[in-house]
Design a protein around this motif. Structure first.
Motif, PDB file in Angstrom:
ATOM      1  N   ASP A   1      -3.569   0.797  -3.756  1.00  0.00           N
ATOM      2  CA  ASP A   1      -3.446  -0.749  -3.564  1.00  0.00           C
ATOM      3  C   ASP A   1      -3.233  -1.293  -2.179  1.00  0.00           C
ATOM      4  OD1 ASP A   1      -3.580  -3.211  -4.570  1.00  0.00           O
ATOM      5  OD2 ASP A   1      -1.683  -3.285  -5.479  1.00  0.00           O
ATOM      6  N   ASP A   2      -3.768  -1.898  -1.711  1.00  0.00           N
ATOM      7  CA  ASP A   2      -3.874  -2.783  -0.582  1.00  0.00           C
ATOM      8  C   ASP A   2      -3.567  -4.167  -0.658  1.00  0.00           C
ATOM      9  OD1 ASP A   2      -4.114  -3.128   2.393  1.00  0.00           O
ATOM     10  OD2 ASP A   2      -6.319  -3.439   2.133  1.00  0.00           O
ATOM     11  N   SER A   3      -2.756  -4.459  -1.596  1.00  0.00           N
ATOM     12  CA  SER A   3      -2.254  -6.086  -1.856  1.00  0.00           C
ATOM     13  C   SER A   3      -0.953  -6.298  -1.312  1.00  0.00           C
ATOM     14  CB  SER A   3      -2.253  -6.331  -3.105  1.00  0.00           C
ATOM     15  OG  SER A   3      -1.388  -5.520  -4.044  1.00  0.00           O
ATOM     16  N   GLN A   4      -0.061  -5.257  -0.853  1.00  0.00           N
ATOM     17  CA  GLN A   4       1.470  -5.599  -0.421  1.00  0.00           C
ATOM     18  C   GLN A   4       1.268  -5.925   0.988  1.00  0.00           C
ATOM     19  OE1 GLN A   4       2.931  -1.621  -0.904  1.00  0.00           O
ATOM     20  NE2 GLN A   4       3.230  -1.758  -2.800  1.00  0.00           N
ATOM     21  N   PRO A   5       2.121  -6.773   1.273  1.00  0.00           N
ATOM     22  CA  PRO A   5       2.103  -7.453   2.759  1.00  0.00           C
ATOM     23  C   PRO A   5       2.658  -6.444   3.823  1.00  0.00           C
ATOM     24  CG  PRO A   5       3.828  -8.423   1.148  1.00  0.00           C
ATOM     25  CD  PRO A   5       3.034  -7.607   0.384  1.00  0.00           C
ATOM     26  N   THR A   6       3.132  -5.371   3.504  1.00  0.00           N
ATOM     27  CA  THR A   6       3.508  -4.357   4.391  1.00  0.00           C
ATOM     28  C   THR A   6       2.520  -3.156   4.499  1.00  0.00           C
ATOM     29  OG1 THR A   6       4.462  -3.055   2.709  1.00  0.00           O
ATOM     30  CG2 THR A   6       6.099  -4.598   4.067  1.00  0.00           C
ATOM     31  N   ALA A   7       1.434  -3.428   3.963  1.00  0.00           N
ATOM     32  CA  ALA A   7       0.421  -2.414   3.938  1.00  0.00           C
ATOM     33  C   ALA A   7       0.039  -1.780   5.261  1.00  0.00           C
ATOM     34  CB  ALA A   7      -0.839  -2.705   3.277  1.00  0.00           C
ATOM     35  N   ARG A   8      -0.305  -2.691   6.230  1.00  0.00           N
ATOM     36  CA  ARG A   8      -0.730  -2.113   7.636  1.00  0.00           C
ATOM     37  C   ARG A   8       0.353  -1.468   8.222  1.00  0.00           C
ATOM     38  NH1 ARG A   8      -4.021  -6.563  10.729  1.00  0.00           N
ATOM     39  NH2 ARG A   8      -3.015  -5.106  12.551  1.00  0.00           N
ATOM     40  N   ALA A   9       1.490  -1.814   8.382  1.00  0.00           N
ATOM     41  CA  ALA A   9       2.484  -1.254   8.750  1.00  0.00           C
ATOM     42  C   ALA A   9       2.687   0.088   8.113  1.00  0.00           C
ATOM     43  CB  ALA A   9       3.828  -1.893   8.485  1.00  0.00           C
ATOM     44  N   GLN A  10       2.641   0.362   6.888  1.00  0.00           N
ATOM     45  CA  GLN A  10       2.887   1.657   6.311  1.00  0.00           C
ATOM     46  C   GLN A  10       1.587   2.356   6.658  1.00  0.00           C
ATOM     47  OE1 GLN A  10       2.928   0.926   2.145  1.00  0.00           O
ATOM     48  NE2 GLN A  10       5.042   0.410   2.221  1.00  0.00           N
TER      49      GLN A  10
ATOM     50  N   MET B   1       0.744  -1.231   0.151  1.00  0.00           N
ATOM     51  CA  MET B   1      -0.143   0.018  -0.096  1.00  0.00           C
ATOM     52  C   MET B   1       0.718   1.239  -0.056  1.00  0.00           C
ATOM     53  SD  MET B   1      -2.618   1.338   3.038  1.00  0.00           S
ATOM     54  CE  MET B   1      -3.766   0.002   2.464  1.00  0.00           C
ATOM     55  N   GLU B   2       0.492   2.305  -0.813  1.00  0.00           N
ATOM     56  CA  GLU B   2       1.292   3.623  -0.700  1.00  0.00           C
ATOM     57  C   GLU B   2       0.212   4.223  -0.167  1.00  0.00           C
ATOM     58  OE1 GLU B   2       4.017   4.475  -1.954  1.00  0.00           O
ATOM     59  OE2 GLU B   2       4.619   2.712  -2.765  1.00  0.00           O
ATOM     60  N   VAL B   3       0.896   5.004   0.864  1.00  0.00           N
ATOM     61  CA  VAL B   3       0.107   6.067   1.661  1.00  0.00           C
ATOM     62  C   VAL B   3       0.774   7.361   1.503  1.00  0.00           C
ATOM     63  CG1 VAL B   3      -0.617   6.801   3.878  1.00  0.00           C
ATOM     64  CG2 VAL B   3      -0.425   4.718   3.523  1.00  0.00           C
ATOM     65  N   TYR B   4      -0.124   8.140   0.689  1.00  0.00           N
ATOM     66  CA  TYR B   4       0.374   9.655   0.351  1.00  0.00           C
ATOM     67  C   TYR B   4      -0.208  10.578   1.372  1.00  0.00           C
ATOM     68  CZ  TYR B   4       1.626   7.809  -3.909  1.00  0.00           C
ATOM     69  OH  TYR B   4       2.147   6.989  -4.949  1.00  0.00           O
ATOM     70  N   ARG B   5       0.490  11.783   2.011  1.00  0.00           N
ATOM     71  CA  ARG B   5      -0.016  12.538   2.953  1.00  0.00           C
ATOM     72  C   ARG B   5       0.068  13.974   2.453  1.00  0.00           C
ATOM     73  NH1 ARG B   5       3.947   9.310   4.136  1.00  0.00           N
ATOM     74  NH2 ARG B   5       3.898   7.698   5.677  1.00  0.00           N
ATOM     75  N   GLU B   6      -1.057  14.585   3.032  1.00  0.00           N
ATOM     76  CA  GLU B   6      -1.191  15.893   2.532  1.00  0.00           C
ATOM     77  C   GLU B   6      -1.661  16.740   3.799  1.00  0.00           C
ATOM     78  OE1 GLU B   6      -0.800  19.121   0.075  1.00  0.00           O
ATOM     79  OE2 GLU B   6      -0.673  17.212  -0.700  1.00  0.00           O
ATOM     80  N   ILE B   7      -0.799  17.663   4.032  1.00  0.00           N
ATOM     81  CA  ILE B   7      -1.522  18.434   5.304  1.00  0.00           C
ATOM     82  C   ILE B   7      -2.149  19.561   5.031  1.00  0.00           C
ATOM     83  CG2 ILE B   7      -0.295  19.862   7.203  1.00  0.00           C
ATOM     84  CD1 ILE B   7       2.016  17.904   6.990  1.00  0.00           C
ATOM     85  N   LEU B   8      -3.467  19.673   5.234  1.00  0.00           N
ATOM     86  CA  LEU B   8      -4.508  20.833   4.774  1.00  0.00           C
ATOM     87  C   LEU B   8      -4.717  21.648   5.987  1.00  0.00           C
ATOM     88  CD1 LEU B   8      -7.108  18.371   3.081  1.00  0.00           C
ATOM     89  CD2 LEU B   8      -5.153  19.742   2.174  1.00  0.00           C
ATOM     90  N   PRO B   9      -5.218  22.865   5.850  1.00  0.00           N
ATOM     91  CA  PRO B   9      -5.423  23.700   7.164  1.00  0.00           C
ATOM     92  C   PRO B   9      -6.108  23.308   8.443  1.00  0.00           C
ATOM     93  CG  PRO B   9      -5.834  24.904   4.895  1.00  0.00           C
ATOM     94  CD  PRO B   9      -5.636  23.329   4.734  1.00  0.00           C
ATOM     95  N   GLU B  10      -6.955  22.527   7.938  1.00  0.00           N
ATOM     96  CA  GLU B  10      -7.985  21.951   9.358  1.00  0.00           C
ATOM     97  C   GLU B  10      -7.692  20.516   9.521  1.00  0.00           C
ATOM     98  OE1 GLU B  10      -9.138  23.806  11.913  1.00  0.00           O
ATOM     99  OE2 GLU B  10      -8.149  25.316  10.828  1.00  0.00           O
ATOM    100  N   SER B  11      -7.001  19.572   8.445  1.00  0.00           N
ATOM    101  CA  SER B  11      -7.031  18.091   8.758  1.00  0.00           C
ATOM    102  C   SER B  11      -5.802  17.792   7.982  1.00  0.00           C
ATOM    103  CB  SER B  11      -8.172  17.688   7.959  1.00  0.00           C
ATOM    104  OG  SER B  11      -7.844  17.874   6.595  1.00  0.00           O
ATOM    105  N   TYR B  12      -5.504  16.353   8.421  1.00  0.00           N
ATOM    106  CA  TYR B  12      -4.311  15.776   7.949  1.00  0.00           C
ATOM    107  C   TYR B  12      -5.095  14.684   7.044  1.00  0.00           C
ATOM    108  CZ  TYR B  12       0.387  13.418   8.084  1.00  0.00           C
ATOM    109  OH  TYR B  12       1.571  13.285   7.771  1.00  0.00           O
ATOM    110  N   LEU B  13      -4.742  14.712   5.899  1.00  0.00           N
ATOM    111  CA  LEU B  13      -5.164  13.849   4.634  1.00  0.00           C
ATOM    112  C   LEU B  13      -4.081  12.719   4.234  1.00  0.00           C
ATOM    113  CD1 LEU B  13      -7.311  13.095   2.510  1.00  0.00           C
ATOM    114  CD2 LEU B  13      -6.255  14.697   0.957  1.00  0.00           C
ATOM    115  N   LEU B  14      -4.855  11.394   4.246  1.00  0.00           N
ATOM    116  CA  LEU B  14      -4.125  10.177   4.003  1.00  0.00           C
ATOM    117  C   LEU B  14      -4.760   9.599   2.652  1.00  0.00           C
ATOM    118  CD1 LEU B  14      -3.538   8.448   7.268  1.00  0.00           C
ATOM    119  CD2 LEU B  14      -1.759  10.049   6.096  1.00  0.00           C
ATOM    120  N   ILE B  15      -4.124   9.666   1.616  1.00  0.00           N
ATOM    121  CA  ILE B  15      -4.588   9.049   0.440  1.00  0.00           C
ATOM    122  C   ILE B  15      -4.107   7.814   0.324  1.00  0.00           C
ATOM    123  CG2 ILE B  15      -4.859   9.333  -2.155  1.00  0.00           C
ATOM    124  CD1 ILE B  15      -4.377  12.273  -1.589  1.00  0.00           C
ATOM    125  N   LEU B  16      -4.800   6.627   0.200  1.00  0.00           N
ATOM    126  CA  LEU B  16      -4.445   5.145   0.165  1.00  0.00           C
ATOM    127  C   LEU B  16      -4.474   4.795  -1.160  1.00  0.00           C
ATOM    128  CD1 LEU B  16      -6.447   3.717   3.200  1.00  0.00           C
ATOM    129  CD2 LEU B  16      -4.086   5.124   3.149  1.00  0.00           C
TER     130      LEU B  16
END
Length: 118
Positions: free
Chosen positions: A18-27, A1-16
């Motif tokens: 593909d969830d098929s990688q074995p390390t997805a949960r750790a990321q 899984m790739e997790v992209y981060r975006e810091i917005l004025p009033e929130s922290y956005l995580l964009i997820l």
């Protein structure tokens, strides 16, 4: 899984993606810990680029949602696909994070929660 981060004025956005990688949960767990430490009043999870959401990843999101709820920090899921909705339906409603159709709806939801708390 790739997790992209975006810091917005009033929130922290995580964009997820593909969830098929074995390390997805750790990321995802690492990204959620960073989001919590950011000091932002809410965390949004954008699932629009996520083809499949595994049940173990959903359980991780639910655990963080419950932890953040105790701190009065909303965690909101956006753009959830049909298969993810079906997985979410298998969990008790009271323990599930809110699901909204768009990021704009996430902003509205979090503003309403902020008003209710303060």
């Amino acid at each position: 899984m790739e997790v992209y981060r975006e810091i917005l004025p009033e929130s922290y956005l995580l964009i997820l993606t593909d969830d098929s990688q074995p390390t997805a949960r750790a990321q995802l767990s690492y990204a959620l810990r960073r989001a919590i430490r950011s000091g932002k009043p809410s965390i949004w999870i954008d699932c629009s680029h996520l083809r499949n959401l595994s049940f173990s990843t959903l359980r991780l999101l639910v655990r963080y949602y419950q932890r953040l709820r105790e701190r009065q920090i909303p965690l909101v899921l956006c753009h959830l696909g049909d298969s993810a909705h079906q997985l979410l339906a298998r969990l008790p409603t009271s323990s599930c994070p809110p699901v909204v159709p768009s990021l704009l709806d996430a902003e509205r939801y979090c503003r309403s929660q902020h008003v209710l708390v303060h």
